[in-house]
Design a protein around this motif. Sequence first.
Motif, PDB file in Angstrom:
ATOM      1  N   GLU B 213     -25.130 -19.694  26.799  1.00 24.47           N
ATOM      2  CA  GLU B 213     -25.859 -18.011  26.136  1.00 24.47           C
ATOM      3  C   GLU B 213     -26.212 -18.292  24.717  1.00 24.47           C
ATOM      4  O   GLU B 213     -26.917 -18.132  24.181  1.00 24.47           O
ATOM      5  N   ARG B 217     -30.067 -19.165  22.708  1.00 23.77           N
ATOM      6  CA  ARG B 217     -30.463 -18.352  22.037  1.00 23.77           C
ATOM      7  C   ARG B 217     -29.973 -16.769  22.375  1.00 23.77           C
ATOM      8  O   ARG B 217     -30.917 -15.866  21.941  1.00 23.77           O
ATOM      9  N   ILE B 218     -30.257 -17.260  24.155  1.00 26.52           N
ATOM     10  CA  ILE B 218     -30.459 -15.425  24.526  1.00 26.52           C
ATOM     11  C   ILE B 218     -29.095 -14.413  23.943  1.00 26.52           C
ATOM     12  O   ILE B 218     -30.121 -13.214  23.661  1.00 26.52           O
ATOM     13  N   GLU B 220     -28.479 -12.676  21.522  1.00 27.13           N
ATOM     14  CA  GLU B 220     -29.206 -12.487  20.212  1.00 27.13           C
ATOM     15  C   GLU B 220     -29.535 -11.040  20.630  1.00 27.13           C
ATOM     16  O   GLU B 220     -29.269  -9.735  20.375  1.00 27.13           O
ATOM     17  N   VAL B 221     -30.277 -12.038  22.408  1.00 24.75           N
ATOM     18  CA  VAL B 221     -31.190 -10.541  22.812  1.00 24.75           C
ATOM     19  C   VAL B 221     -30.081  -9.505  23.579  1.00 24.75           C
ATOM     20  O   VAL B 221     -30.432  -8.583  23.263  1.00 24.75           O
ATOM     21  N   LEU B 222     -29.685 -10.017  24.379  1.00 20.66           N
ATOM     22  CA  LEU B 222     -28.548  -9.769  24.623  1.00 20.66           C
ATOM     23  C   LEU B 222     -27.380  -8.153  24.238  1.00 20.66           C
ATOM     24  O   LEU B 222     -27.135  -7.235  24.956  1.00 20.66           O
ATOM     25  N   VAL B 223     -27.188  -9.071  22.928  1.00 19.28           N
ATOM     26  CA  VAL B 223     -26.379  -8.134  22.163  1.00 19.28           C
ATOM     27  C   VAL B 223     -27.074  -6.691  21.581  1.00 19.28           C
ATOM     28  O   VAL B 223     -26.499  -6.234  20.838  1.00 19.28           O
ATOM     29  N   SER B 224     -28.392  -7.022  21.297  1.00 17.40           N
ATOM     30  CA  SER B 224     -29.113  -5.762  20.781  1.00 17.40           C
ATOM     31  C   SER B 224     -29.404  -4.882  22.053  1.00 17.40           C
ATOM     32  O   SER B 224     -29.372  -3.871  22.180  1.00 17.40           O
ATOM     33  N   SER B 225     -29.194  -5.487  23.160  1.00 15.29           N
ATOM     34  CA  SER B 225     -28.875  -3.543  24.136  1.00 15.29           C
ATOM     35  C   SER B 225     -27.261  -2.989  24.670  1.00 15.29           C
ATOM     36  O   SER B 225     -27.480  -2.168  25.159  1.00 15.29           O
ATOM     37  N   ILE B 226     -26.381  -4.794  23.895  1.00 17.04           N
ATOM     38  CA  ILE B 226     -25.058  -4.014  24.722  1.00 17.04           C
ATOM     39  C   ILE B 226     -24.464  -4.365  23.590  1.00 17.04           C
ATOM     40  O   ILE B 226     -24.512  -5.271  22.645  1.00 17.04           O
ATOM     41  N   LYS B 227     -23.319  -3.636  23.958  1.00 16.96           N
ATOM     42  CA  LYS B 227     -22.114  -4.251  22.408  1.00 16.96           C
ATOM     43  C   LYS B 227     -21.600  -5.660  23.230  1.00 16.96           C
ATOM     44  O   LYS B 227     -21.210  -5.859  24.151  1.00 16.96           O
TER      45      LYS B 227
END
Lengths: 302, 449
Positions: B213, B217-218, B220-227
Amino acid sequence: MALFSVKDVSKTYSNYKALDRVSIEVEKGEVFGLLGPNGAGKTTLIRIINQITAPDEGEIFFMGEKLRAEHVQMIGYLPEERGLYKKMKVGDQAIYLAELKGLKKAEAKKRLEFWFEKFEISSWWDKKVEELSKGMQQKVQFITTILHEPKLLIFDEPFSGFDPINANLLKQEILSLKEKGATIIFSTHNMESVEEICDSIALINKSKKILDGKVTEIKQRFNENLYEIIIPSSFNIEEIKMEGVEIRAITPKQLTQELVLKIDNEQKADFISRIISKTNLISYRELLPSMNQIFINAVSKQ
Amino acid sequence: MNKINIIIKREYFTRVKKKSFIVMTFVVPILFLALVFIPAILSQKALTVSKVLVVDQTLVEKNGVKSSLFLNKFKNNDELTFVYGYDIKKAQDDLIKKEYDAVLELVKTNDNPPIKGFLYYGENELSLVSQQAIQNQLTDIFKNHILTYDYGMSEKDLAWFNDPKIGFYSKNILSGEDSNKGVQTVLSVILGFIIYMFVFMFSSQVMRSISEEKMNRIVEVLVSSIKPIQLLMGKIVAIALVGLTQLLLWGVFFAIMIFSLQGIYPDAFNSSKNENITITQKVPASASFNEAIAENSEINKIIQQVFSINYGLVLSTFLFYFLAGYFLYAALFGAVGALVDVDTDVQQFTLPITIPLIIAMVCFPLIINSPSGGVAFWLSIIPLTSPMVMMMRIPFGVPAWELILSMAVMIIFIAFCVYIAAKIYRTGILMYGKNITYKEVWKWLKYKN
């Protein structure tokens, strides 16, 4: 009313200060350009807005409230470093990312079908991401960013990696999102696109905000009273020399010559009437500084 | 909470649906059974029986009757059949013609003992085991001859004399348990190895998943949605569930295979029982004598041991140490996954983590020899080695306080490691293109959130 405001935010990484008391205000419905050279602290600020990192000091407000974890559902973020799961199918992946933003599966699917059709990429639904070209992946990622119809959109260098045709398509989409009422924070160092789509900007350099305001207002602020006139090449420039007018550049062409002049405001009317009485004034326009110049001036002055 | 569920669902189903998961589910039990049964089957089928010609030149005279000491006295077994002849010259010729595999010549001498044996062979030498067996039989026959003829012992007395079956028992006076630990040892090794394999296999999956992950680079998208901590925990829980699913499937699969094999080769499973019955039936003596012998027989001992193990305890501690070991190593490997930017850096950071695992493996023999010794005790308390080592000790019996201490230390240490890992993870996943050193990592630990 500001939709979003950052007040005196600072962030320090062990011995390096990434942000130093930065404040910005983003009005509802505008495109806000977050500008600055590489390493200025733009990405840190964007990560703080997305609650990926927390600031050491300062406060952030979203729609009048202090920024909370639930607000992530109203924010869409397209990071500069883009990526998707390579082995996962495009459709499944888009649904997964939408679910994480709080959309129900059925609703996500419905909206995705609309966007896939609009971007003419419906046939990719069952393809694995690794089968798509980089540009295609960017399109998918753009859709996943806006799918949950966020009130605030954050694009970090959105045009990098797009070919001119797709970059234009993207620009149109960003502008139409703005028309629909979304507020957009747009981080870039591509100044051309700033002039085209930004309403306001903030310029960050070396962890500090050094300039902000409406684009038109900033341009006026940096206005040096420069004008460009085009007159026939046969005309002798000595004849128009007068107090308060300074010739900055002369560019001779075949039949004409282009002059850049600095004219004091009080002399403007006199000068125009004088030149019209003496020769054929082919063109006359005010030279406002480009964002590019403002950017370079501001950064190099610091 | 809802978002963690979404993460768990995706992480779980993408893994369970993978081809490699399905292949592992079927291949591992088959391999395991093959490992157990193929040597057994091979050793049964591949045996060649060697034919030995016995040329007995030891005529003895007793009360005017001449008889040959060894005639028809050798017992045939799986590897050897014996035939008898008189002419050594002819025997050696026949040996060359490959009519026999070996010729055993027995001659009388004036030495003490007055018998000597010569084994001749042609192209293929008899195996050492066969040679030893012949020598043993030779000794026994001679000994029995002396006992019957010189000391007048009856055949029955002789049988008893040769194997009086003296009972020998060792008992732990604290627990009252039998201390002969053959079955326990086998179980101990199996448990230690399985837990090592599982912990390593599944916790390194966490590492790979995190670094994947990060690298694409995905994240960064994930942690903009969840902690980040939610993402990390969701992943760790999902892979634990994958591990448990795999375990459950293997359990079911094993059960099915054993039942179906029992259907195909019932003898293989019942032979031990039959043998047991014949042994006990052979001795028509008093009940207590009979019992003593029955108790003494190896197979009964094994059966007793098999039943003496507390399987409830083994199973529950196995689940605990599998999950605990997995969580611990998943946190550590997870931190490494978040640290590395390129695959080649992995080595640098995984080495310190794998060392305790290797130490536990190296200490296996030591622990089996002395399951309550100092090394075993300490390694089963230290959390980095306790999953393997404690599981190895469980079949031998572990005092309750040691078990509780080990589990408590484990839980505290997991909490500590997850806390550290979460800190490293949060910073590491967003750190690209930087050569990360241990010093750098130390700084991250001191960041406040």
